[in-house]
Design a protein around this motif. Sequence first.
Motif, PDB file in Angstrom:
ATOM      1  N   THR A   2       0.806  -1.216   0.000  1.00  0.00           N
ATOM      2  CA  THR A   2       0.000   0.000   0.000  1.00  0.00           C
ATOM      3  C   THR A   2       0.839   1.265   0.000  1.00  0.00           C
ATOM      4  O   THR A   2       0.310   2.350  -0.156  1.00  0.00           O
ATOM      5  CB  THR A   2      -0.936   0.012   1.228  1.00  0.00           C
ATOM      6  N   THR A   3       2.157   1.155   0.223  1.00  0.00           N
ATOM      7  CA  THR A   3       3.002   2.347   0.215  1.00  0.00           C
ATOM      8  C   THR A   3       3.352   2.787  -1.206  1.00  0.00           C
ATOM      9  O   THR A   3       3.959   3.835  -1.384  1.00  0.00           O
ATOM     10  CB  THR A   3       4.305   2.087   0.993  1.00  0.00           C
ATOM     11  N   TRP A   4       2.985   2.020  -2.213  1.00  0.00           N
ATOM     12  CA  TRP A   4       3.297   2.322  -3.600  1.00  0.00           C
ATOM     13  C   TRP A   4       2.046   2.789  -4.338  1.00  0.00           C
ATOM     14  O   TRP A   4       0.940   2.349  -4.048  1.00  0.00           O
ATOM     15  CB  TRP A   4       3.845   1.081  -4.305  1.00  0.00           C
ATOM     16  N   ALA A   5       2.247   3.652  -5.353  1.00  0.00           N
ATOM     17  CA  ALA A   5       1.122   4.017  -6.215  1.00  0.00           C
ATOM     18  C   ALA A   5       0.684   2.805  -7.026  1.00  0.00           C
ATOM     19  O   ALA A   5      -0.512   2.574  -7.235  1.00  0.00           O
ATOM     20  CB  ALA A   5       1.519   5.164  -7.141  1.00  0.00           C
ATOM     21  N   ILE A   6       1.653   2.031  -7.480  1.00  0.00           N
ATOM     22  CA  ILE A   6       1.388   0.789  -8.210  1.00  0.00           C
ATOM     23  C   ILE A   6       2.331  -0.272  -7.668  1.00  0.00           C
ATOM     24  O   ILE A   6       3.530  -0.035  -7.541  1.00  0.00           O
ATOM     25  CB  ILE A   6       1.622   0.952  -9.730  1.00  0.00           C
ATOM     26  N   ARG A  61      -0.694 -10.888  -7.884  1.00  0.00           N
ATOM     27  CA  ARG A  61      -1.615  -9.901  -7.320  1.00  0.00           C
ATOM     28  C   ARG A  61      -1.028  -8.515  -7.503  1.00  0.00           C
ATOM     29  O   ARG A  61       0.184  -8.344  -7.699  1.00  0.00           O
ATOM     30  CB  ARG A  61      -1.884 -10.164  -5.835  1.00  0.00           C
ATOM     31  N   ALA A  62      -1.913  -7.510  -7.453  1.00  0.00           N
ATOM     32  CA  ALA A  62      -1.463  -6.141  -7.667  1.00  0.00           C
ATOM     33  C   ALA A  62      -2.389  -5.178  -6.961  1.00  0.00           C
ATOM     34  O   ALA A  62      -3.584  -5.452  -6.762  1.00  0.00           O
ATOM     35  CB  ALA A  62      -1.407  -5.822  -9.156  1.00  0.00           C
ATOM     36  N   GLN A  63      -1.844  -4.034  -6.588  1.00  0.00           N
ATOM     37  CA  GLN A  63      -2.601  -2.926  -6.038  1.00  0.00           C
ATOM     38  C   GLN A  63      -2.276  -1.677  -6.842  1.00  0.00           C
ATOM     39  O   GLN A  63      -1.123  -1.443  -7.196  1.00  0.00           O
ATOM     40  CB  GLN A  63      -2.262  -2.687  -4.570  1.00  0.00           C
ATOM     41  N   VAL A  64      -3.290  -0.886  -7.136  1.00  0.00           N
ATOM     42  CA  VAL A  64      -3.142   0.384  -7.838  1.00  0.00           C
ATOM     43  C   VAL A  64      -3.880   1.441  -7.044  1.00  0.00           C
ATOM     44  O   VAL A  64      -5.072   1.288  -6.757  1.00  0.00           O
ATOM     45  CB  VAL A  64      -3.699   0.300  -9.271  1.00  0.00           C
ATOM     46  N   GLY A  65      -3.161   2.499  -6.660  1.00  0.00           N
ATOM     47  CA  GLY A  65      -3.780   3.531  -5.839  1.00  0.00           C
ATOM     48  C   GLY A  65      -4.235   3.016  -4.483  1.00  0.00           C
ATOM     49  O   GLY A  65      -5.184   3.551  -3.901  1.00  0.00           O
ATOM     50  N   GLY A  66      -3.582   1.971  -3.995  1.00  0.00           N
ATOM     51  CA  GLY A  66      -3.941   1.400  -2.701  1.00  0.00           C
ATOM     52  C   GLY A  66      -5.101   0.425  -2.755  1.00  0.00           C
ATOM     53  O   GLY A  66      -5.515  -0.098  -1.717  1.00  0.00           O
ATOM     54  N   HIS A  67      -5.623   0.142  -3.939  1.00  0.00           N
ATOM     55  CA  HIS A  67      -6.775  -0.758  -4.090  1.00  0.00           C
ATOM     56  C   HIS A  67      -6.351  -2.045  -4.781  1.00  0.00           C
ATOM     57  O   HIS A  67      -5.636  -2.018  -5.786  1.00  0.00           O
ATOM     58  CB  HIS A  67      -7.886  -0.081  -4.895  1.00  0.00           C
ATOM     59  N   ASP A  68      -6.815  -3.165  -4.256  1.00  0.00           N
ATOM     60  CA  ASP A  68      -6.479  -4.457  -4.824  1.00  0.00           C
ATOM     61  C   ASP A  68      -7.249  -4.666  -6.126  1.00  0.00           C
ATOM     62  O   ASP A  68      -8.448  -4.429  -6.198  1.00  0.00           O
ATOM     63  CB  ASP A  68      -6.826  -5.567  -3.833  1.00  0.00           C
ATOM     64  N   LEU A  69      -6.532  -5.108  -7.167  1.00  0.00           N
ATOM     65  CA  LEU A  69      -7.192  -5.304  -8.455  1.00  0.00           C
ATOM     66  C   LEU A  69      -8.295  -6.346  -8.388  1.00  0.00           C
ATOM     67  O   LEU A  69      -9.327  -6.210  -9.059  1.00  0.00           O
ATOM     68  CB  LEU A  69      -6.170  -5.729  -9.510  1.00  0.00           C
ATOM     69  N   ALA A  70      -8.100  -7.365  -7.591  1.00  0.00           N
ATOM     70  CA  ALA A  70      -9.060  -8.465  -7.555  1.00  0.00           C
ATOM     71  C   ALA A  70     -10.332  -8.105  -6.815  1.00  0.00           C
ATOM     72  O   ALA A  70     -11.429  -8.529  -7.188  1.00  0.00           O
ATOM     73  CB  ALA A  70      -8.412  -9.696  -6.921  1.00  0.00           C
ATOM     74  N   GLY A  72     -11.068  -4.675  -5.610  1.00  0.00           N
ATOM     75  CA  GLY A  72     -11.456  -3.266  -5.669  1.00  0.00           C
ATOM     76  C   GLY A  72     -11.278  -2.663  -7.038  1.00  0.00           C
ATOM     77  O   GLY A  72     -10.803  -1.524  -7.166  1.00  0.00           O
ATOM     78  N   ALA A  73     -11.676  -3.408  -8.082  1.00  0.00           N
ATOM     79  CA  ALA A  73     -11.468  -2.933  -9.447  1.00  0.00           C
ATOM     80  C   ALA A  73     -12.156  -1.603  -9.702  1.00  0.00           C
ATOM     81  O   ALA A  73     -11.624  -0.728 -10.397  1.00  0.00           O
ATOM     82  CB  ALA A  73     -11.957  -3.980 -10.451  1.00  0.00           C
ATOM     83  N   GLN A  74     -13.361  -1.422  -9.144  1.00  0.00           N
ATOM     84  CA  GLN A  74     -14.088  -0.179  -9.376  1.00  0.00           C
ATOM     85  C   GLN A  74     -13.339   1.008  -8.762  1.00  0.00           C
ATOM     86  O   GLN A  74     -13.261   2.090  -9.360  1.00  0.00           O
ATOM     87  CB  GLN A  74     -15.497  -0.271  -8.786  1.00  0.00           C
ATOM     88  N   ALA A  75     -12.767   0.826  -7.582  1.00  0.00           N
ATOM     89  CA  ALA A  75     -12.001   1.894  -6.944  1.00  0.00           C
ATOM     90  C   ALA A  75     -10.740   2.198  -7.738  1.00  0.00           C
ATOM     91  O   ALA A  75     -10.318   3.359  -7.842  1.00  0.00           O
ATOM     92  CB  ALA A  75     -11.651   1.495  -5.511  1.00  0.00           C
ATOM     93  N   VAL A  76     -10.115   1.163  -8.320  1.00  0.00           N
ATOM     94  CA  VAL A  76      -8.945   1.382  -9.164  1.00  0.00           C
ATOM     95  C   VAL A  76      -9.321   2.236 -10.363  1.00  0.00           C
ATOM     96  O   VAL A  76      -8.636   3.209 -10.703  1.00  0.00           O
ATOM     97  CB  VAL A  76      -8.345   0.033  -9.634  1.00  0.00           C
ATOM     98  N   ARG A  77     -10.443   1.901 -11.011  1.00  0.00           N
ATOM     99  CA  ARG A  77     -10.869   2.658 -12.199  1.00  0.00           C
ATOM    100  C   ARG A  77     -11.131   4.115 -11.875  1.00  0.00           C
ATOM    101  O   ARG A  77     -10.891   5.000 -12.699  1.00  0.00           O
ATOM    102  CB  ARG A  77     -12.122   2.016 -12.793  1.00  0.00           C
TER     103      ARG A  77
END
Length: 339
Positions: A2-6, A61-70, A72-77
């Motif tokens: 979560t400390t990374w943007a991606i 697995r991956a997080q973008v903007g602190g949101h898990d792709l699996a 929290g896809a809507q939050a990532v978008r």
Amino acid sequence: MTTWAIAANGLRKSYGDKTVLDGVDLHVAAGSVFALLGPNGAGKTTAVKILSTLISADGGRAQVGGHDLATGAQAVRAAIGVTGQFSAVDGLITGEENMLLMADLHHLPRSEGRRVAAELLERFDLTEAAHKPASTYSGGMKRRLDIAMTLVGDPRIIFLDEPTTGLDPRSRHTMWQIIRELVTGGVTVFLTTQYLEEADELADRIAVLNDGKIAAEGTAEELKRLIPGGHIRLRFTDPAAYRAAAAALGEAAPDDDALTLQLPSDGSQRELRSILDWLDSTGVEADELTVHTPDLDDVFFALTGDARIPHQTDQTSQPNDINEPAQPTQATQSKENAR
């Protein structure tokens, strides 16, 4: 993570028996430019599609903007913007209408949408062309409009998939300036490119992707230091001075025809000063001294073998990764965001 943007760990993706991503790890700091460099088919576009929720990974697995792709896809978008390899601009309507369409897709009130559209058109120097059909725009203008459309939703993370492919040198440099300004404003930019100079100019960190794997990652200077071959070249016009220097510098590789000596060097100031001090102390005068250190071309060819990528002057479009479906349009991505 979560400390990374991606942040991505172990991303995998295959199309049939073709493995496009094979356990890829990526970590991108907020407010930086991260460049993913590689030849055609290396997996760059696949990585962008996975991280922007357009397709799913087969593993990892991956997080973008602190949101898990699996989960929290809507939050990532809602946190990202995507500009693909090919312009998503609708040429049948004006630049302003393209912008207002994006505002509607983001559910902005009409007055706010017009304000945001006007501000971005001015920011990207498109005000005068705003009421002209986008089909009349130059390639550079379409690319600027494409990115302006991406910014309507005020994303803090932007994926730019080969944004300067097909642009002339002036338009390419304009695009570089836009990217720098975005980062100055706190935006994180994930950039894929085939242009070595582009990565060198823009990126805080660079990863080289080859055959679906990260071959190396670091700053441009860190990557250059991975590759041997740096040297100092001394050229003489006086054969006597050349022979004296060659006798004294036993480790130098001589070229009797060109009257040159080549000394292994990391290009550091310390080594250069040592050579200059030696020349002064012995009274030997070289007519020319040049320093060669490995550049990103050397890094790329060393890490990718016989792979080839276009030089900076190449203005032809390149295909997506092997066996991938076509890149979705900007409007398609925005509709996903708006759901």
